[in-house]
Design a protein around this motif. Structure first.
Motif, PDB file in Angstrom:
ATOM      1  N   MET A   1       0.408  14.487 -19.549  1.00  0.00           N
ATOM      2  CA  MET A   1       1.623  14.648 -18.451  1.00  0.00           C
ATOM      3  C   MET A   1       1.194  14.795 -17.159  1.00  0.00           C
ATOM      4  O   MET A   1       1.919  14.443 -16.117  1.00  0.00           O
ATOM      5  CB  MET A   1       2.590  15.755 -19.010  1.00  0.00           C
ATOM      6  CG  MET A   1       4.053  15.639 -18.788  1.00  0.00           C
ATOM      7  SD  MET A   1       4.476  16.707 -17.509  1.00  0.00           S
ATOM      8  CE  MET A   1       4.466  18.390 -18.286  1.00  0.00           C
ATOM      9  N   ILE A   2       0.499  15.508 -16.948  1.00  0.00           N
ATOM     10  CA  ILE A   2      -0.231  15.574 -15.480  1.00  0.00           C
ATOM     11  C   ILE A   2      -1.678  15.264 -15.530  1.00  0.00           C
ATOM     12  O   ILE A   2      -2.709  15.656 -16.154  1.00  0.00           O
ATOM     13  CB  ILE A   2      -0.338  17.447 -15.135  1.00  0.00           C
ATOM     14  CG1 ILE A   2       1.241  17.950 -15.434  1.00  0.00           C
ATOM     15  CG2 ILE A   2      -0.923  17.680 -13.921  1.00  0.00           C
ATOM     16  CD1 ILE A   2       1.437  19.445 -14.780  1.00  0.00           C
ATOM     17  N   LYS A   3      -1.810  14.444 -14.485  1.00  0.00           N
ATOM     18  CA  LYS A   3      -3.081  13.908 -14.254  1.00  0.00           C
ATOM     19  C   LYS A   3      -3.689  14.226 -12.786  1.00  0.00           C
ATOM     20  O   LYS A   3      -2.974  13.960 -11.898  1.00  0.00           O
ATOM     21  CB  LYS A   3      -3.196  12.295 -14.388  1.00  0.00           C
ATOM     22  CG  LYS A   3      -3.527  11.707 -15.873  1.00  0.00           C
ATOM     23  CD  LYS A   3      -4.303  10.553 -15.641  1.00  0.00           C
ATOM     24  CE  LYS A   3      -3.769   9.358 -16.573  1.00  0.00           C
ATOM     25  NZ  LYS A   3      -2.935   9.758 -17.694  1.00  0.00           N
TER      26      LYS A   3
ATOM     27  N   PHE B   1      -8.832  16.980 -13.610  1.00  0.00           N
ATOM     28  CA  PHE B   1      -8.275  17.660 -14.986  1.00  0.00           C
ATOM     29  C   PHE B   1      -6.929  17.051 -15.460  1.00  0.00           C
ATOM     30  O   PHE B   1      -6.422  16.557 -14.613  1.00  0.00           O
ATOM     31  CB  PHE B   1      -8.297  19.036 -15.032  1.00  0.00           C
ATOM     32  CG  PHE B   1      -7.191  19.793 -14.064  1.00  0.00           C
ATOM     33  CD1 PHE B   1      -7.208  20.030 -12.674  1.00  0.00           C
ATOM     34  CD2 PHE B   1      -5.879  20.504 -14.899  1.00  0.00           C
ATOM     35  CE1 PHE B   1      -6.434  20.537 -12.264  1.00  0.00           C
ATOM     36  CE2 PHE B   1      -5.118  20.845 -14.077  1.00  0.00           C
ATOM     37  CZ  PHE B   1      -5.234  21.131 -12.656  1.00  0.00           C
ATOM     38  N   ASP B   2      -6.694  17.093 -16.634  1.00  0.00           N
ATOM     39  CA  ASP B   2      -5.344  16.858 -17.119  1.00  0.00           C
ATOM     40  C   ASP B   2      -4.947  18.047 -17.865  1.00  0.00           C
ATOM     41  O   ASP B   2      -5.279  18.873 -18.334  1.00  0.00           O
ATOM     42  CB  ASP B   2      -5.555  15.802 -18.327  1.00  0.00           C
ATOM     43  CG  ASP B   2      -6.207  14.505 -17.644  1.00  0.00           C
ATOM     44  OD1 ASP B   2      -6.642  13.482 -18.338  1.00  0.00           O
ATOM     45  OD2 ASP B   2      -6.228  14.244 -16.303  1.00  0.00           O
ATOM     46  N   VAL B   3      -3.471  17.902 -18.172  1.00  0.00           N
ATOM     47  CA  VAL B   3      -2.693  18.979 -18.647  1.00  0.00           C
ATOM     48  C   VAL B   3      -1.520  18.171 -19.617  1.00  0.00           C
ATOM     49  O   VAL B   3      -0.877  17.188 -19.037  1.00  0.00           O
ATOM     50  CB  VAL B   3      -1.860  19.810 -17.587  1.00  0.00           C
ATOM     51  CG1 VAL B   3      -0.750  20.688 -18.452  1.00  0.00           C
ATOM     52  CG2 VAL B   3      -2.839  20.749 -16.867  1.00  0.00           C
ATOM     53  N   ALA B   4      -1.174  18.543 -20.605  1.00  0.00           N
ATOM     54  CA  ALA B   4      -0.637  17.907 -21.780  1.00  0.00           C
ATOM     55  C   ALA B   4       0.814  18.628 -21.682  1.00  0.00           C
ATOM     56  O   ALA B   4       1.028  19.642 -21.302  1.00  0.00           O
ATOM     57  CB  ALA B   4      -1.301  17.809 -23.177  1.00  0.00           C
ATOM     58  N   HIS B   5       1.884  17.647 -22.277  1.00  0.00           N
ATOM     59  CA  HIS B   5       3.245  18.483 -22.271  1.00  0.00           C
ATOM     60  C   HIS B   5       3.116  19.638 -23.033  1.00  0.00           C
ATOM     61  O   HIS B   5       2.593  19.663 -24.210  1.00  0.00           O
ATOM     62  CB  HIS B   5       4.192  17.396 -22.837  1.00  0.00           C
ATOM     63  CG  HIS B   5       5.429  17.869 -22.955  1.00  0.00           C
ATOM     64  ND1 HIS B   5       6.279  17.807 -21.648  1.00  0.00           N
ATOM     65  CD2 HIS B   5       6.109  18.319 -23.862  1.00  0.00           C
ATOM     66  CE1 HIS B   5       7.573  18.135 -22.217  1.00  0.00           C
ATOM     67  NE2 HIS B   5       7.547  18.558 -23.110  1.00  0.00           N
ATOM     68  N   GLY B   6       3.637  20.758 -22.736  1.00  0.00           N
ATOM     69  CA  GLY B   6       3.669  21.976 -23.566  1.00  0.00           C
ATOM     70  C   GLY B   6       2.631  22.656 -23.443  1.00  0.00           C
ATOM     71  O   GLY B   6       2.302  23.813 -24.100  1.00  0.00           O
ATOM     72  N   GLU B   7       1.655  22.156 -22.825  1.00  0.00           N
ATOM     73  CA  GLU B   7       0.373  23.120 -22.659  1.00  0.00           C
ATOM     74  C   GLU B   7       0.371  24.145 -21.744  1.00  0.00           C
ATOM     75  O   GLU B   7       1.013  24.087 -20.533  1.00  0.00           O
ATOM     76  CB  GLU B   7      -0.874  22.167 -22.287  1.00  0.00           C
ATOM     77  CG  GLU B   7      -2.191  22.620 -22.790  1.00  0.00           C
ATOM     78  CD  GLU B   7      -3.275  21.523 -22.391  1.00  0.00           C
ATOM     79  OE1 GLU B   7      -3.000  20.553 -21.815  1.00  0.00           O
ATOM     80  OE2 GLU B   7      -4.520  22.152 -22.298  1.00  0.00           O
ATOM     81  N   ILE B   8      -0.266  25.500 -21.954  1.00  0.00           N
ATOM     82  CA  ILE B   8      -0.105  26.437 -21.110  1.00  0.00           C
ATOM     83  C   ILE B   8      -1.633  26.680 -20.645  1.00  0.00           C
ATOM     84  O   ILE B   8      -2.510  26.873 -21.488  1.00  0.00           O
ATOM     85  CB  ILE B   8       0.104  27.620 -21.687  1.00  0.00           C
ATOM     86  CG1 ILE B   8       1.553  27.429 -22.142  1.00  0.00           C
ATOM     87  CG2 ILE B   8       0.185  28.710 -20.684  1.00  0.00           C
ATOM     88  CD1 ILE B   8       2.194  28.618 -23.128  1.00  0.00           C
TER      89      ILE B   8
END
Lengths: 252, 223, 255
Positions: free
Chosen positions: C1-3, C22-29
């Motif tokens: 979801m975030i790149k 870095f990347d962040v996925a949906h719902g990830e903290i």
């Protein structure tokens, strides 16, 4: 719906033009004056009055004009004429060659002379030559300033320009004399009861008239004014107004 | 020759002058309203550094702060109609209001800009972080807070403006200064006439100073 | 979801961020830890362009902005995809708690006033401030202000909430109430990126911990990996020091 709106707007426009019709009946002439020149134009207890005021009320009557008096400091009057804020000036404007180059004048309605005025009791100033080395007050932008400067070729006179209050300063001794027209000076001394006196005989004849811009529309007004002045001269009204305000007939 | 003070004349003159006080106040109030609107625009344009507009704003402010009000009034009333004939129709009263507005807006813009810059940067950051544009941020958060800070300064300019309306008499506006001058010219009681008008200005301005004081107290009550 | 691709930030000659990816996925903290002044806050502030990156591409929930070609409109779009919680709360001083929370709904999302205020009230309830909704920030304690700040971020319809050292300015007595709210959000699977020094919190709540130093990501992994089995030397040193500090704090609290 749009049709109805159009109709309403058209009706309102028609109505408003009918309502404002009376206003088109009389042309308004804006006459500039200083309100600062006893007894020609001045304000007492908030009533604008004087020779010029009566003169113009009569002119307006005879020419079917609506006259509106516009007041300003004297030095601003010509600016207003140039800018088109007024149609003419009724403030004892003297006809000079310089002014003739730029403006068209009505027929002269006051014949007068240039006068020196000093503090009462003073005996050392009676002619223009006596003004050498003295401080002399004149109204800013007036022809008196011009006249004095043209006479004072060697710059021996200390000429000080004022917008107002020059009579007062002669009394206070800040200046030695002031230059103005004889008629106005006499009236001023009489009304103000200040300790001033007419010093010597008037030098230089002056003719006062009303200036107009040299444009067709303005010339039409000028011509109507001349016609009114002539009829006022012929039936004695002009002389009457002169005597009322100036104590004598100075219109011929 | 010493002239004794004619108190009777002053008493008789005051009501005549007061009749024209409404003209003076109308010029001041209308002038102030237009000045504020213009000043906010100028200030925001400069703070947000909007391209082209910010340079126009700088030139405007420089000119109207750098030339005397009297000169500006003359340019507007006597000068402009020569280049732009439509201005011949603008009467002295309107020209005076326009002149006062333009002149004071330049000063007020700087006061408002200083007030805006005094607001903590973090307020704008918070606005941006929720997706507001800078203009929205100005309107909703920054300007309301800056208004508090700028109020004393703006009130001072209003008081200044009331006094500056006296210059309108050079354009021929029939306000209290013009009236005083004309009455003085015909009665020759210069001292009394100008003393009377001075008293009126003083009274009006004292009134507004009190109002300003009251406003400042209210505004200083923190949120 | 975030790149995040190749994100760099230079202040004059100082390179604060060095090509971060870095990347962040949906719902990830995600919790970011590291020494002070190491670019953690700058990284966060680049994600919503409060700082303009010197180079790099940020993508959040489909909105992609390249710092070299970024327009004002693009940046505003990007900002709408995230919300921010500031270290110093940065509440709107001229608005009440309720108005603060509702502001984004009213001005940015143009919702009708009554709906927006109702929604704001509900959120303030969730963070335990129902009695304070009409108070101004100046009338609230630090902890209360920060909870309003979080409520404001919750209301702002962002896909991710960015926390910039949310408890660092708080007196110790307020820290727990704020962390409690954040734990609530974690339970609800709100995507979050948190910069913090609260190691205990990171252990409990994070899905992933990123250790940054000197403008680079040194190491990242699950909390277990980072705190118990750090691979890099620098990570080991930092974690050791940080945990010792929090243990000491725990000791003093228990006395």
């Amino acid at each position: 719906m749009k049709q109805q709106i159009k109709f309403i707007i058209a009706a309102l426009v028609a109505l408003s033009s009918v309502i404002s019709l009376p206003a088109f009946a009389k042309q308004t002439v804006n006459v500039g004056m200083s309100g600062n020149y006893v007894p020609f134009t001045f304000s007492e207890k908030d009533v604008l009055q004087g020779f010029e005021v009566d003169l113009w009320k009569e002119i307006a009557l005879r020419s079917d004009y609506e006259v509106k008096f516009v007041l300003s400091t004297f030095s601003g009057l010509f600016g207003m004429l140039e800018a088109g804020h007024i149609d003419t000036i009724a403030n004892q404007i003297t006809i000079t060659p310089a002014r003739l180059e730029r403006y068209v004048f009505s027929n002269p309605y006051v014949i007068d002379g240039v006068q020196i005025v000093t503090k009462k009791g003073r005996e050392d100033i009676t002619t223009v030559d006596d003004l050498k080395g003295k401080k002399v007050a004149v109204n800013l932008g007036s022809n008196f300033e011009e006249i004095l400067r043209s006479i004072d070729t060697k710059k021996e006179i200390n000429i000080i320009t004022y917008d107002s209050g020059f009579a007062q300063d002669v009394v206070l001794g800040r200046t030695d004399a002031f230059i103005m027209d004889r008629v106005g000076s006499a009236a001023l001394i009489k009304k103000s009861k200040l300790p001033l006196q007419l010093a010597g005989q008037p030098f230089e004849k002056i003719e006062n008239a009303m200036p107009f811009l040299n444009k067709p529309k303005q010339i039409i007004i000028r011509d109507k004014v001349n016609a009114a002045l002539l009829s006022m001269k012929n039936d004695g009204t002009l002389a009457k107004i002169s005597v009322k305000w100036l104590g004598a007939d100075v219109t011929q | 020759m010493q002239m004794p003070l004619d108190v009777q004349y002053i008493i008789e003159l005051l009501p005549i002058l007061l009749k024209y006080l409404s003209v003076t106040m109308e010029m001041a109030i209308l002038g102030f309203c237009f000045a504020i609107i213009l000043a906010v625009i100028l200030a925001v344009v400069r703070v947000l550094k909007l391209p082209l507009l910010r340079h126009l704003a700088s030139v405007f402010i420089s000119f109207f702060r750098g030339t005397p009000l009297l000169v500006q009034l003359f340019l507007l009333y006597y000068g402009l109609p020569q280049v732009l004939p439509i201005f011949a129709g603008v009467d002295a009263f309107t020209a005076a209001i326009i002149g006062l507005s333009l002149h004071f807006s330049a000063y007020m813009a700087e006061s408002i800009r200083a007030a805006i810059m005094g607001i903590d940067k973090s307020q704008m950051e918070a606005c941006l972080s929720i997706g507001m544009t800078r203009l929205q941020a100005m309107r909703r958060i920054i300007l309301p807070q800056a208004a508090r800070v700028a109020t004393p300064s703006l009130m001072n300019y209003f008081i200044d403006m009331i006094k500056s309306t006296s210059l309108a008499f050079t354009l021929g506006v029939a306000e209290i200064m013009a009236k005083a001058q004309m009455e003085a010219s015909s009665s020759f009681k210069y001292f009394e006439s100008f003393l009377a008008v001075a008293l009126i200005y003083w009274a009006v301005i004292e009134l507004f100073s009190r109002l300003q004081h009251y406003l400042e107290i209210r505004m200083n009550r923190a949120y | 979801m975030i790149k995040v691709q190749n994100l760099s930030k230079k202040f004059a000659d100082n390179t604060v961020l060095n090509g971060i990816n870095f990347d962040v996925a949906h719902g990830e903290i995600v919790v970011i830890i590291g020494p002070s002044g190491t670019g953690k806050s700058t990284l966060l502030r680049c994600l919503n362009f409060l700082e303009t990156p010197s180079s790099g591409v940020i993508e959040i929930a489909g909105v992609r902005v390249d710092s070299e070609t970024a327009t004002a409109a693009q940046i505003t779009s990007l900002r709408k995809k995230s919300s921010f919680v500031f270290q110093n709360y940065s509440l709107f001083a001229n608005k009440t708690a309720l108005q603060n929370v509702a502001e984004s709904l009213l001005t940015v999302w143009k919702e009708p006033k009554s709906a927006a205020l109702k929604h704001a009230e509900t959120i303030l309830q969730q963070v335990g401030l129902s009695e304070k909704i009409h108070q101004y920030p100046s009338q609230l304690s630090g902890g209360q202000q920060q909870r309003v700040g979080i409520a404001r971020a919750m209301a702002a319809k962002g896909e991710v909430i960015l926390f910039d050292e949310p408890t660092s300015s708080l007196d110790p007595e307020w820290v727990d109430e704020v962390l409690a709210v954040m734990k609530q959000l974690a339970v609800q699977k709100q995507t979050m990126i948190i910069v913090t020094h609260e190691m205990q919190f990171a252990r409990e709540v994070a899905n992933r911990v990123i250790f940054m130093e000197g403008g680079n990501i040194v190491e990242q992994g699950t909390p277990q990996q980072i705190f118990e089995h750090p691979q890099q030397q620098r990570t080991k040193e930092f974690v050791a020091r940080a945990t010792k500090q929090s243990l000491t704090a725990l000791d003093s609290a228990m006395l």
